[in-house]
Write an enzyme that holds these catalytic residues in place. Sequence first.
Site, PDB file in Angstrom:
ATOM      1  N   LYS A   1     -25.193 -24.048   4.761  1.00  0.00           N
ATOM      2  CA  LYS A   1     -24.090 -23.733   5.568  1.00  0.00           C
ATOM      3  C   LYS A   1     -23.883 -22.400   6.091  1.00  0.00           C
ATOM      4  O   LYS A   1     -23.341 -22.185   7.283  1.00  0.00           O
ATOM      5  CB  LYS A   1     -22.795 -23.880   4.597  1.00  0.00           C
ATOM      6  CG  LYS A   1     -22.688 -25.214   3.927  1.00  0.00           C
ATOM      7  CD  LYS A   1     -21.312 -25.512   3.059  1.00  0.00           C
ATOM      8  CE  LYS A   1     -21.157 -26.354   2.294  1.00  0.00           C
ATOM      9  NZ  LYS A   1     -20.465 -26.492   1.439  1.00  0.00           N
ATOM     10  N   GLY A   2     -24.772 -21.541   5.700  1.00  0.00           N
ATOM     11  CA  GLY A   2     -24.881 -20.114   5.876  1.00  0.00           C
ATOM     12  C   GLY A   2     -24.974 -19.853   7.364  1.00  0.00           C
ATOM     13  O   GLY A   2     -24.532 -18.709   7.953  1.00  0.00           O
TER      14      GLY A   2
ATOM     15  N   GLU B   1     -31.574 -19.477  10.957  1.00  0.00           N
ATOM     16  CA  GLU B   1     -31.142 -19.145   9.600  1.00  0.00           C
ATOM     17  C   GLU B   1     -30.252 -18.059   9.574  1.00  0.00           C
ATOM     18  O   GLU B   1     -30.227 -17.204  10.433  1.00  0.00           O
ATOM     19  CB  GLU B   1     -32.573 -18.785   8.770  1.00  0.00           C
ATOM     20  CG  GLU B   1     -32.591 -18.684   7.276  1.00  0.00           C
ATOM     21  CD  GLU B   1     -31.906 -19.573   6.331  1.00  0.00           C
ATOM     22  OE1 GLU B   1     -30.715 -20.089   6.658  1.00  0.00           O
ATOM     23  OE2 GLU B   1     -32.481 -19.955   5.383  1.00  0.00           O
ATOM     24  N   ASP B   2     -29.509 -17.817   8.178  1.00  0.00           N
ATOM     25  CA  ASP B   2     -28.577 -16.734   8.087  1.00  0.00           C
ATOM     26  C   ASP B   2     -29.639 -15.554   7.698  1.00  0.00           C
ATOM     27  O   ASP B   2     -29.177 -14.298   8.216  1.00  0.00           O
ATOM     28  CB  ASP B   2     -27.535 -17.042   7.195  1.00  0.00           C
ATOM     29  CG  ASP B   2     -27.797 -17.668   5.908  1.00  0.00           C
ATOM     30  OD1 ASP B   2     -29.256 -17.778   5.590  1.00  0.00           O
ATOM     31  OD2 ASP B   2     -27.028 -18.016   5.064  1.00  0.00           O
TER      32      ASP B   2
ATOM     33  N   ASP C   1     -34.717 -13.880   2.809  1.00  0.00           N
ATOM     34  CA  ASP C   1     -34.773 -13.007   1.548  1.00  0.00           C
ATOM     35  C   ASP C   1     -36.213 -12.889   0.953  1.00  0.00           C
ATOM     36  O   ASP C   1     -37.077 -12.105   1.438  1.00  0.00           O
ATOM     37  CB  ASP C   1     -33.734 -13.567   0.660  1.00  0.00           C
ATOM     38  CG  ASP C   1     -33.522 -12.754  -0.414  1.00  0.00           C
ATOM     39  OD1 ASP C   1     -33.819 -11.477  -0.441  1.00  0.00           O
ATOM     40  OD2 ASP C   1     -33.071 -13.269  -1.690  1.00  0.00           O
TER      41      ASP C   1
ATOM     42  N   LYS D   1     -34.313  -9.337   4.911  1.00  0.00           N
ATOM     43  CA  LYS D   1     -34.390  -8.296   3.852  1.00  0.00           C
ATOM     44  C   LYS D   1     -36.118  -8.091   3.632  1.00  0.00           C
ATOM     45  O   LYS D   1     -36.489  -8.760   2.580  1.00  0.00           O
ATOM     46  CB  LYS D   1     -33.854  -8.734   2.606  1.00  0.00           C
ATOM     47  CG  LYS D   1     -32.376  -8.655   2.351  1.00  0.00           C
ATOM     48  CD  LYS D   1     -31.991  -8.974   1.178  1.00  0.00           C
ATOM     49  CE  LYS D   1     -30.728  -9.446   1.006  1.00  0.00           C
ATOM     50  NZ  LYS D   1     -30.116 -10.142  -0.304  1.00  0.00           N
TER      51      LYS D   1
ATOM     52  N   PHE E   1     -26.702  -7.441  -1.861  1.00  0.00           N
ATOM     53  CA  PHE E   1     -26.162  -9.173  -1.878  1.00  0.00           C
ATOM     54  C   PHE E   1     -24.983  -9.047  -0.905  1.00  0.00           C
ATOM     55  O   PHE E   1     -23.939  -8.459  -1.073  1.00  0.00           O
ATOM     56  CB  PHE E   1     -25.679  -9.766  -3.199  1.00  0.00           C
ATOM     57  CG  PHE E   1     -25.503 -11.037  -3.062  1.00  0.00           C
ATOM     58  CD1 PHE E   1     -26.661 -12.024  -2.774  1.00  0.00           C
ATOM     59  CD2 PHE E   1     -24.150 -11.672  -2.695  1.00  0.00           C
ATOM     60  CE1 PHE E   1     -26.355 -13.257  -2.795  1.00  0.00           C
ATOM     61  CE2 PHE E   1     -23.908 -12.696  -2.611  1.00  0.00           C
ATOM     62  CZ  PHE E   1     -25.213 -13.787  -2.674  1.00  0.00           C
ATOM     63  N   VAL E   2     -25.218  -9.533   0.368  1.00  0.00           N
ATOM     64  CA  VAL E   2     -24.315  -9.443   1.553  1.00  0.00           C
ATOM     65  C   VAL E   2     -23.395 -10.675   1.656  1.00  0.00           C
ATOM     66  O   VAL E   2     -23.843 -12.023   1.298  1.00  0.00           O
ATOM     67  CB  VAL E   2     -24.921  -8.984   2.805  1.00  0.00           C
ATOM     68  CG1 VAL E   2     -25.408  -7.600   2.725  1.00  0.00           C
ATOM     69  CG2 VAL E   2     -25.888 -10.107   3.191  1.00  0.00           C
TER      70      VAL E   2
ATOM     71  N   ASP F   1     -22.144 -16.524   2.052  1.00  0.00           N
ATOM     72  CA  ASP F   1     -21.029 -16.815   0.956  1.00  0.00           C
ATOM     73  C   ASP F   1     -21.620 -16.359  -0.204  1.00  0.00           C
ATOM     74  O   ASP F   1     -22.742 -15.805  -0.712  1.00  0.00           O
ATOM     75  CB  ASP F   1     -20.591 -18.361   0.659  1.00  0.00           C
ATOM     76  CG  ASP F   1     -21.862 -19.159  -0.108  1.00  0.00           C
ATOM     77  OD1 ASP F   1     -23.159 -18.722   0.234  1.00  0.00           O
ATOM     78  OD2 ASP F   1     -21.723 -19.757  -1.040  1.00  0.00           O
TER      79      ASP F   1
ATOM     80  N   ARG G   1     -16.974 -16.773   3.577  1.00  0.00           N
ATOM     81  CA  ARG G   1     -18.071 -17.231   4.901  1.00  0.00           C
ATOM     82  C   ARG G   1     -16.969 -16.843   6.133  1.00  0.00           C
ATOM     83  O   ARG G   1     -17.711 -16.536   7.172  1.00  0.00           O
ATOM     84  CB  ARG G   1     -18.250 -18.636   4.877  1.00  0.00           C
ATOM     85  CG  ARG G   1     -19.166 -19.248   3.802  1.00  0.00           C
ATOM     86  CD  ARG G   1     -19.403 -20.727   4.198  1.00  0.00           C
ATOM     87  NE  ARG G   1     -20.213 -21.294   2.997  1.00  0.00           N
ATOM     88  CZ  ARG G   1     -21.488 -21.189   2.569  1.00  0.00           C
ATOM     89  NH1 ARG G   1     -22.185 -20.340   3.371  1.00  0.00           N
ATOM     90  NH2 ARG G   1     -21.814 -21.843   1.736  1.00  0.00           N
TER      91      ARG G   1
HETATM   92  P1  5GP Z   1     -35.210 -16.983   0.567  1.00  0.00           P
HETATM   93  O1  5GP Z   1     -35.664 -18.608   0.559  1.00  0.00           O
HETATM   94  O2  5GP Z   1     -35.581 -16.436   1.689  1.00  0.00           O
HETATM   95  O3  5GP Z   1     -35.142 -16.241  -0.600  1.00  0.00           O
HETATM   96  O4  5GP Z   1     -33.356 -17.276   0.869  1.00  0.00           O
HETATM   97  C1  5GP Z   1     -33.004 -17.657   1.800  1.00  0.00           C
HETATM   98  C2  5GP Z   1     -31.543 -18.305   1.341  1.00  0.00           C
HETATM   99  O5  5GP Z   1     -30.861 -17.266   0.243  1.00  0.00           O
HETATM  100  C3  5GP Z   1     -30.539 -17.774   2.338  1.00  0.00           C
HETATM  101  O6  5GP Z   1     -30.476 -18.918   3.405  1.00  0.00           O
HETATM  102  C4  5GP Z   1     -29.178 -17.586   1.676  1.00  0.00           C
HETATM  103  O7  5GP Z   1     -28.401 -18.839   1.540  1.00  0.00           O
HETATM  104  C5  5GP Z   1     -29.512 -16.982   0.333  1.00  0.00           C
HETATM  105  N1  5GP Z   1     -29.431 -15.583   0.375  1.00  0.00           N
HETATM  106  C6  5GP Z   1     -30.521 -14.769   0.382  1.00  0.00           C
HETATM  107  N2  5GP Z   1     -29.921 -13.415   0.308  1.00  0.00           N
HETATM  108  C7  5GP Z   1     -28.539 -13.448   0.218  1.00  0.00           C
HETATM  109  C8  5GP Z   1     -27.534 -12.531   0.266  1.00  0.00           C
HETATM  110  O8  5GP Z   1     -27.701 -11.382   0.378  1.00  0.00           O
HETATM  111  N3  5GP Z   1     -26.243 -12.888   0.502  1.00  0.00           N
HETATM  112  C9  5GP Z   1     -25.979 -14.305   0.354  1.00  0.00           C
HETATM  113  N4  5GP Z   1     -24.578 -14.657   0.668  1.00  0.00           N
HETATM  114  N5  5GP Z   1     -26.954 -15.168   0.395  1.00  0.00           N
HETATM  115  C10 5GP Z   1     -28.291 -14.771   0.368  1.00  0.00           C
END
Ligand code: 5GP
Length: 222
Positions: free
Chosen positions: A82-83, A138-139, A142, A170, A191-192, A198, A204
Site C-alpha cells: 500500500k505504501g 515503489e515508496d 531499503d 536508503k 524509519f520514516v 506506515d 499513511r
Molecule cells: P526492502 O525490500 O527494500 O528492504 O524494503 C522495501 C519495503 O520496506 C518498502 O516498500 C517499505 O514497505 C518498507 N520500508 C523500508 N524502510 C522503511 C521505512 O523507513 N519506513 C517505512 N514505513 N517502511 C519502510
Amino acid sequence: YRCCATAIPFCGFAAAVRTLRGLSRSKRGRWYVLFREETTMHKDLEKILLTREEIAARVRELGAQITADYEGRSILLVCILKGAVTFFSDLAREIKVPAEFDFMVCSSYGDATDSSGFVKIRKDLDCDAANKDVLIVEDIIDTGTTLSRLKPILEDRGAKSVKIATILNKPSRRKANVTVDYNGFEIPDAFVVGYGLDYAGRYRNIPYIGILKESVYKARIL
Ligand code: 5GP
C-alpha cells in the site's frame, strides 16, 4: 488600545516570517517557496524530513523525466501497495504518455521496522505484462530485497522493459543489488512515515515525510 494596534500587525508579520522556510530552486531552475510545517507536525514524529512542497516539486521533475524517456510509447505503471499509493497517484498525473495502471501487494516487513529478507506476492497483477514497458512504482528502497526479487519475475513474464521509480531510497542499508532508474530522494538510515508510508498501518495520510520517534516503535516491541 495603542499597544494592540502596534502589536497586531507586528505579530502577523513575525508569524509569516516564522512560517516561511525560504526559497528553494529545483534542478529545472524553477523557484519554490517552502513553508515550515513544524507547527502542525504529528506528535509521534521526531522531525520532518521532506515537506509536501519539496515532494511535489521532485515528483514533477520525475514525471517530466519519465515522459521524455518514454516519448512515443505507452507504459504499464505498477503500484506496489500500500505504501506507494500516494506517490503513484501523484506521479501518474505528471506522466504525459499513455499509461495503464496495475497493482501488486508484496510483503517483507510485517509490523517490524527491519526487513525479514523474505518476499511474498500477496496480490499479483491483473493484466499480462508481456510486451509492455513496465515501470514499478515503489515508496522506498531499503535493503533492496523486494525489488531485487520482483523485477526478474516481471522480466520473465516477457515485459519489453522493467524499470523502477521510488520516492525514497536508503542506499546505506542496501543488501541486494537494485538499479533505481528514477530516484526521488536519498535519505539517511532512519524509519520514516507519511506520504503513504506506515508504521503498523498508521501515519499513511500524513502529507509530508517524517522520522518516527523511536519511543513509538520501542514501546510496541517491549
Ligand atoms: P526492502 O525490500 O527494500 O528492504 O524494503 C522495501 C519495503 O520496506 C518498502 O516498500 C517499505 O514497505 C518498507 N520500508 C523500508 N524502510 C522503511 C521505512 O523507513 N519506513 C517505512 N514505513 N517502511 C519502510
